[in-house]
Design an enzyme around this catalytic site. Structure first.
Site, PDB file in Angstrom:
ATOM      1  N   ASP A 162      32.582  27.426  -5.437  1.00  0.00           N
ATOM      2  CA  ASP A 162      32.219  28.509  -4.535  1.00  0.00           C
ATOM      3  C   ASP A 162      32.291  28.050  -3.077  1.00  0.00           C
ATOM      4  OD1 ASP A 162      29.774  26.978  -4.327  1.00  0.00           O
ATOM      5  OD2 ASP A 162      29.022  28.047  -6.086  1.00  0.00           O
TER       6      ASP A 162
ATOM      7  N   ASN B  28      25.972  26.597  -6.975  1.00  0.00           N
ATOM      8  CA  ASN B  28      24.882  27.329  -7.629  1.00  0.00           C
ATOM      9  C   ASN B  28      24.756  27.044  -9.122  1.00  0.00           C
ATOM     10  OD1 ASN B  28      27.018  28.742  -8.729  1.00  0.00           O
ATOM     11  ND2 ASN B  28      26.533  30.700  -7.735  1.00  0.00           N
TER      12      ASN B  28
ATOM     13  N   ASP C 108      30.805  23.342  -7.067  1.00  0.00           N
ATOM     14  CA  ASP C 108      29.961  24.454  -7.532  1.00  0.00           C
ATOM     15  C   ASP C 108      28.539  24.244  -7.027  1.00  0.00           C
ATOM     16  OD1 ASP C 108      28.523  26.358  -8.948  1.00  0.00           O
ATOM     17  OD2 ASP C 108      28.641  25.264 -10.840  1.00  0.00           O
TER      18      ASP C 108
ATOM     19  N   GLU D 197      54.915  31.074   1.363  1.00  0.00           N
ATOM     20  CA  GLU D 197      55.341  30.620   0.048  1.00  0.00           C
ATOM     21  C   GLU D 197      56.580  31.452  -0.273  1.00  0.00           C
ATOM     22  OE1 GLU D 197      54.268  30.651  -4.679  1.00  0.00           O
ATOM     23  OE2 GLU D 197      53.857  32.325  -3.341  1.00  0.00           O
TER      24      GLU D 197
ATOM     25  N   ASP E 263      26.815  27.662 -11.744  1.00  0.00           N
ATOM     26  CA  ASP E 263      27.319  28.603 -12.754  1.00  0.00           C
ATOM     27  C   ASP E 263      28.635  28.134 -13.378  1.00  0.00           C
ATOM     28  OD1 ASP E 263      29.115  29.025 -10.707  1.00  0.00           O
ATOM     29  OD2 ASP E 263      28.797  31.196 -10.570  1.00  0.00           O
TER      30      ASP E 263
ATOM     31  N   ASP F 116      51.253  34.488   0.124  1.00  0.00           N
ATOM     32  CA  ASP F 116      51.660  34.405  -1.276  1.00  0.00           C
ATOM     33  C   ASP F 116      52.885  35.290  -1.523  1.00  0.00           C
ATOM     34  OD1 ASP F 116      50.988  33.589  -4.080  1.00  0.00           O
ATOM     35  OD2 ASP F 116      50.758  35.748  -4.334  1.00  0.00           O
TER      36      ASP F 116
END
Length: 544
Positions: free
Chosen positions: A39, A33, A31, A277, A35, A212
């Site tokens: 990211d 930033n 992370d 998958e 929050d 997916d």
């Protein structure tokens, strides 16, 4: 020791045949930033760590615009980045840095369904029955005198019925959450849209796609009943996944889609690839997804599901290699991912589970083909089993009580307190809490520590990349005679031989005649050509 990497990126079209791919669960990797959510900028910051680990490529879970009902697998805009993960500019910067470090990027594509917040589905609800907008999805009338019953007995993978009724009385199909309506892939507009989405990301430089639910886009004509349901038999239909035929999975027409996609991939330089998958009832049907006219790879979930026994692993490996030979493509090996309990815990948890997980890593990385490593397995992370119910975010948890959140806890980078460097310095935010016991498992705590799980992976990946017998895809395996409970095979190329021995016998095993050890999951006793291999351990031996 740092792994050697080609820098900048080579243009090898066959790179994927023997690659080691590291799966990044974007929300839980890093992370930048502060929050509390991972990211793209966080991934970018830690690319040197992944280069030094020795992997060849990263597979990123969905980072597209999404309401995050299912961790990003409910996509509202396939051509943009969700604000929680950054921007397209952040993506471009990340992929540029990755390529400069010799790392390729595979992105997750979710073609079976969209988010209910996708503009197409919003338009479909507004347009009403019989409209072109509804024809992009699977809307139909219900059964019963007034259409009050679902159209058939299909069940959601997440539990409960696979149909939801809308205000005008029609029902729409969602094989997963109601917020994930299934697309109708017999609609030419749907097919054209996803071909354009492929080109959008290929133009931005992505090196491949993980597809997916690759087996799910086509449903049987007439939407026939399965013939049993949880309500009538107590058996969930999902129990047939990979074991039997379901009218909403692995239909023959799905291969038409991939035969249309392959020329698109092949039109770009550098070996752009796709991995499915896919679940099918037999290895033969699964093999149909792979080949020069369809996809490059399909995940080998049988290896992930193998029990901790020499017989189970031997059977799975033999079957996978035989099927790979038939289709002319290398198999894939995977021990954990974002949908399955971490293998440290599957193998027994605690010290036993960790020992077995380390041995399994050496087994996997010695096999020919492509290996997929799930983030945190190189740290020996276990499943987090005691997450408070109110913090769990997996939509399946609300419907079945089953949760995948325990393998998605953010990985520890360093420090003594949670979330262990997941965010900027002194940031305490984390979308899922890490256990108090993870300080000793962090990247910082294991780096440079002989015998740590991280250093074991670094050593094994370095040897895999540089040793002639492992670096050559053509070096198949030769099984060796061994005591009961032992797996032993060799690979030979360029005048060098490497033997992998795994001890699953329950007692220490004396091994001799294989040469000198080059890496072992547990310390070996003995010198010269004879060594004592501890219980639940593995070692590689070299003979030139």
């Amino acid at each position: 020791m740092t792994a050697s990497h080609p820098t900048p990126l080579t243009d090898d079209p066959d790179w994927w045949r023997s690659a080691v791919v590291y799966q990044v669960y974007v929300r839980s990797f890093a992370d930048a930033n502060g929050d509390g959510v991972g990211d793209l900028a966080g991934i970018r910051q830690h690319l040197p760590y992944l280069r030094d680990l020795g992997v060849d490529a990263l597979w990123l879970t969905p980072f597209y615009t999404s309401p995050m009902i299912d961790g990003g697998y409910d996509v509202a805009d396939y051509r943009d980045v969700d604000p929680s993960f950054g921007t397209l500019t952040d993506f471009d910067a990340m992929i540029g840095d990755a390529h400069s470090l010799g790392l390729r990027i595979i992105v997750d594509l979710v073609p079976n369904h969209t988010s209910s917040a996708h503009p197409w589905f919003v338009a479909a609800l507004a347009a009403g029955p019989g409209s072109p907008e509804r024809a992009r999805y699977l809307f139909t009338e219900g059964r019963g005198e007034h259409g009050e019953l679902p159209p058939n007995d299909w069940e959601s993978i997440f539990g409960g019925p696979a149909w939801t009724r809308v205000e005008d009385g029609q029902w729409y199909l969602h094989l997963f959450d109601p917020a994930q309506p299934d697309l109708d892939w017999r609609n030419p507009e749907v097919r054209a849209e996803f071909e354009d989405i492929l080109r959008f990301w290929l133009d931005r430089g992505v090196d491949g796609f993980r597809i997916d639910v690759a087996h799910g886009m086509i449903k049987a004509e007439g939407l026939p009943d399965v013939g049993f349901s949880t309500m009538t038999t107590g058996r969930r239909q999902v129990e047939l996944l990979g074991k039997g035929r379901l009218p909403y999975f692995d239909q023959d027409e799905v291969h038409e889609i991939y035969r249309a996609w392959r020329p698109i991939l092949d039109s770009y330089p550098g070996g752009r690839m796709a991995v499915a998958e896919a679940w099918a009832e037999t290895p033969q049907r699964l093999a149909r997804y792979i080949g020069p006219n369809e996809l490059h790879q399909a995940f080998n979930f049988d290896f992930l599901d193998a029990t901790w026994s020499a017989e189970s692993f031997r059977k799975v490996i033999d079957t996978a290699l035989a099927e790979a030979a038939i289709v002319g493509a290398p198999t894939t090996w995977v021990l954990s991912n974002h949908d399955k309990q971490r293998h440290v815990t599957r193998y027994g948890d605690g010290p036993d589970g960790l020992r077995r997980a380390r041995a399994a890593a050496l087994l996997m990385l010695a096999l020919p083909g492509c290996a997929y490593v799930y983030q945190g397995e190189e740290l020996g992370l276990p499943e987090v089993l005691d997450l408070p119910d109110e913090l769990r975010q997996d939509p399946a948890f609300r419907r079945t009580g089953e949760s995948r959140d325990g393998c998605r806890v953010p990985i520890p980078w360093g420090g003594d307190l949670p979330p262990y460097g997941f965010g900027p310095q002194a940031c305490e935010l984390s979308w899922l809490p890490a256990p108090a016991t993870w300080a000793a498992l962090s990247v910082a705590a294991q780096t440079g520590v002989p015998g740590s799980t991280l250093e074991l992976y670094r050593d094994a990946l370095r040897i895999r990349r540089t040793h002639p017998a492992l670096a050559s895809e053509g070096a198949g395996i030769s099984w060796l005679e061994a005591e009961p409970g032992l797996l032993a095979f060799s690979r030979t190329a360029g005048g060098s031989e490497l033997t992998c021995v795994v001890n699953i016998s329950g007692v220490p095993a004396h091994v001799a005649g294989y040469g000198e050890p080059v890496v072992a999951s547990e310390p070996l006793a003995g010198t010269g050509d004879g060594h004592l291999l501890p219980v639940d351990s593995a070692a590689w031996f070299e003979r030139r």
